[in-house]
Design a protein around this motif. Structure first.
Motif, PDB file in Angstrom:
ATOM      1  N   LEU A   1      14.674  80.798  45.202  1.00  0.00           N
ATOM      2  CA  LEU A   1      15.816  82.035  45.185  1.00  0.00           C
ATOM      3  C   LEU A   1      15.596  82.603  43.727  1.00  0.00           C
ATOM      4  N   ASP A   2      15.613  81.847  42.706  1.00  0.00           N
ATOM      5  CA  ASP A   2      15.785  82.587  41.341  1.00  0.00           C
ATOM      6  C   ASP A   2      14.389  83.120  40.922  1.00  0.00           C
ATOM      7  N   THR A   3      13.317  83.198  41.756  1.00  0.00           N
ATOM      8  CA  THR A   3      12.158  84.012  41.282  1.00  0.00           C
ATOM      9  C   THR A   3      11.943  85.032  42.139  1.00  0.00           C
ATOM     10  N   ILE A   4      12.919  85.538  43.026  1.00  0.00           N
ATOM     11  CA  ILE A   4      12.779  86.712  43.958  1.00  0.00           C
ATOM     12  C   ILE A   4      13.251  88.015  42.936  1.00  0.00           C
ATOM     13  N   LYS A   5      12.202  88.896  42.932  1.00  0.00           N
ATOM     14  CA  LYS A   5      12.486  90.166  42.041  1.00  0.00           C
ATOM     15  C   LYS A   5      12.527  91.351  43.240  1.00  0.00           C
ATOM     16  N   PRO A   6      13.299  92.422  42.412  1.00  0.00           N
ATOM     17  CA  PRO A   6      13.430  93.580  43.371  1.00  0.00           C
ATOM     18  C   PRO A   6      12.111  94.086  43.973  1.00  0.00           C
ATOM     19  N   SER A   7      10.891  94.038  43.054  1.00  0.00           N
ATOM     20  CA  SER A   7       9.696  94.309  43.482  1.00  0.00           C
ATOM     21  C   SER A   7       9.178  93.545  44.634  1.00  0.00           C
ATOM     22  N   ASP A   8       9.667  92.099  44.683  1.00  0.00           N
ATOM     23  CA  ASP A   8       9.426  91.311  45.903  1.00  0.00           C
ATOM     24  C   ASP A   8       9.863  91.618  47.108  1.00  0.00           C
ATOM     25  N   ILE A   9      11.184  92.198  46.979  1.00  0.00           N
ATOM     26  CA  ILE A   9      12.201  92.720  48.091  1.00  0.00           C
ATOM     27  C   ILE A   9      11.383  94.074  48.640  1.00  0.00           C
ATOM     28  N   ALA A  10      10.956  94.947  47.749  1.00  0.00           N
ATOM     29  CA  ALA A  10      10.445  96.275  48.084  1.00  0.00           C
ATOM     30  C   ALA A  10       9.038  96.088  48.699  1.00  0.00           C
ATOM     31  N   LEU A  11       8.128  95.291  48.393  1.00  0.00           N
ATOM     32  CA  LEU A  11       7.029  94.895  49.009  1.00  0.00           C
ATOM     33  C   LEU A  11       7.334  94.171  50.244  1.00  0.00           C
ATOM     34  N   TRP A  12       8.146  93.309  50.495  1.00  0.00           N
ATOM     35  CA  TRP A  12       8.311  92.834  51.648  1.00  0.00           C
ATOM     36  C   TRP A  12       8.769  93.741  52.803  1.00  0.00           C
ATOM     37  N   GLN A  13       9.847  94.678  52.355  1.00  0.00           N
ATOM     38  CA  GLN A  13      10.444  95.613  53.013  1.00  0.00           C
ATOM     39  C   GLN A  13       9.104  96.560  53.611  1.00  0.00           C
ATOM     40  N   ASN A  14       8.335  97.065  52.918  1.00  0.00           N
ATOM     41  CA  ASN A  14       7.171  97.856  53.096  1.00  0.00           C
ATOM     42  C   ASN A  14       6.303  97.174  54.264  1.00  0.00           C
ATOM     43  N   LYS A  15       6.058  95.745  54.048  1.00  0.00           N
ATOM     44  CA  LYS A  15       5.181  95.097  55.081  1.00  0.00           C
ATOM     45  C   LYS A  15       6.013  95.053  56.331  1.00  0.00           C
ATOM     46  N   ILE A  16       7.360  94.880  56.499  1.00  0.00           N
ATOM     47  CA  ILE A  16       8.083  94.840  57.530  1.00  0.00           C
ATOM     48  C   ILE A  16       8.302  96.113  58.458  1.00  0.00           C
ATOM     49  N   LEU A  17       8.291  97.100  57.793  1.00  0.00           N
ATOM     50  CA  LEU A  17       8.325  98.565  58.173  1.00  0.00           C
ATOM     51  C   LEU A  17       6.945  99.023  58.875  1.00  0.00           C
ATOM     52  N   GLU A  18       5.928  98.194  58.743  1.00  0.00           N
ATOM     53  CA  GLU A  18       4.657  98.288  59.577  1.00  0.00           C
ATOM     54  C   GLU A  18       4.884  97.942  60.880  1.00  0.00           C
ATOM     55  N   SER A  19       5.812  96.966  61.160  1.00  0.00           N
ATOM     56  CA  SER A  19       5.870  96.344  62.627  1.00  0.00           C
ATOM     57  C   SER A  19       7.112  96.889  63.238  1.00  0.00           C
ATOM     58  N   VAL A  20       8.265  97.108  62.352  1.00  0.00           N
ATOM     59  CA  VAL A  20       9.506  97.409  63.054  1.00  0.00           C
ATOM     60  C   VAL A  20      10.273  98.857  62.673  1.00  0.00           C
ATOM     61  N   SER A  21      11.070  99.292  63.080  1.00  0.00           N
ATOM     62  CA  SER A  21      11.956 100.614  62.704  1.00  0.00           C
ATOM     63  C   SER A  21      12.889 100.432  61.584  1.00  0.00           C
ATOM     64  N   PRO A  22      13.166 101.329  60.997  1.00  0.00           N
ATOM     65  CA  PRO A  22      13.913 101.241  59.942  1.00  0.00           C
ATOM     66  C   PRO A  22      15.232 100.717  60.095  1.00  0.00           C
ATOM     67  N   ARG A  23      15.944 100.857  61.215  1.00  0.00           N
ATOM     68  CA  ARG A  23      17.085 100.487  61.819  1.00  0.00           C
ATOM     69  C   ARG A  23      16.862  98.789  61.897  1.00  0.00           C
ATOM     70  N   ARG A  24      15.770  98.127  62.515  1.00  0.00           N
ATOM     71  CA  ARG A  24      15.589  96.928  62.491  1.00  0.00           C
ATOM     72  C   ARG A  24      15.509  96.265  61.123  1.00  0.00           C
ATOM     73  N   LEU A  25      14.684  97.181  60.380  1.00  0.00           N
ATOM     74  CA  LEU A  25      14.611  96.410  58.826  1.00  0.00           C
ATOM     75  C   LEU A  25      16.143  96.229  58.325  1.00  0.00           C
ATOM     76  N   LYS A  26      16.758  97.290  58.605  1.00  0.00           N
ATOM     77  CA  LYS A  26      18.258  97.080  57.813  1.00  0.00           C
ATOM     78  C   LYS A  26      18.838  96.002  58.547  1.00  0.00           C
ATOM     79  N   ALA A  27      18.784  95.587  59.790  1.00  0.00           N
ATOM     80  CA  ALA A  27      19.195  94.226  60.411  1.00  0.00           C
ATOM     81  C   ALA A  27      18.761  92.854  59.909  1.00  0.00           C
ATOM     82  N   VAL A  28      17.395  93.072  59.853  1.00  0.00           N
ATOM     83  CA  VAL A  28      16.849  91.981  59.195  1.00  0.00           C
ATOM     84  C   VAL A  28      16.942  91.711  57.539  1.00  0.00           C
ATOM     85  N   ARG A  29      17.185  92.964  57.081  1.00  0.00           N
ATOM     86  CA  ARG A  29      17.537  92.819  55.416  1.00  0.00           C
ATOM     87  C   ARG A  29      18.900  92.241  55.394  1.00  0.00           C
TER      88      ARG A  29
END
Length: 168
Positions: free
Chosen positions: A111-139
């Motif tokens: 938990l203490d190693t998660i950076k904003p860049s990790d979150i941004a890259l994760w979101q980019n990957k998730i958006l390949e398979s889900v809608s922005p609305r679903r990403l918001k729910a997963v987030r």
């Protein structure tokens, strides 16, 4: 222990000064941020309150005592915390979202190693398979896990920034 100022450039080009400390323990050198911007009030806080507390914890062996769990380890605690306040259908949806979209990418990260860049890259990957609305729910699921960890004082910084999921 010594206090010093470190200039950090953000992704948008702004430069800010942050208060850091430097110390050694058992032959190893450490540099840690105090998560405070450089100001007279924050410097006074660092010198008069934070530094003495950290020195005492270092001398007592408490500073390195706590082990920070991974996202996967702590997610179990987070789901348990909210089990009596969420509907069963919501709890099930959150668990499915976690297992499918969070665990494969961030589950093994502490938990203490998660950076904003990790979150941004994760979101980019998730958006390949889900809608922005679903990403918001997963987030929201990941955000809850991290907020619970912050309340338990396992982590200090909040790696989330406002969610930008529009494609315009």
């Amino acid at each position: 222990m010594k206090i010093y100022i470190k200039k950090v450039k953000s992704s948008n080009g702004d430069t800010k000064e942050w208060i850091w400390i430097r110390f050694s323990h058992q032959g190893k050198n450490y540099r840690k941020t105090l998560n405070l911007e450089n100001s007279k009030a924050n410097m006074r806080l660092a010198k008069n309150e934070i530094m003495p507390t950290l020195q005492l914890k270092l001398l007592n062996g408490e500073l390195f005592e706590k082990s920070v769990p991974t996202v996967d380890e702590y997610s179990k605690m987070s789901f348990e915390i909210h089990s009596s306040t969420r509907k069963q259908s919501t709890q099930t949806d959150y668990r499915i979202s976690y297992e499918k979209h969070i665990k494969p990418y961030l589950g093994k990260k502490r938990l203490d190693t998660i950076k904003p860049s990790d979150i941004a890259l994760w979101q980019n990957k998730i958006l390949e398979s889900v809608s922005p609305r679903r990403l918001k729910a997963v987030r929201a699921v990941l955000s809850t896990i991290i907020q619970d960890a912050m309340r338990d004082e396992l982590i200090v910084p909040q790696p989330f920034t406002p969610c930008k999921t529009s494609t315009s």
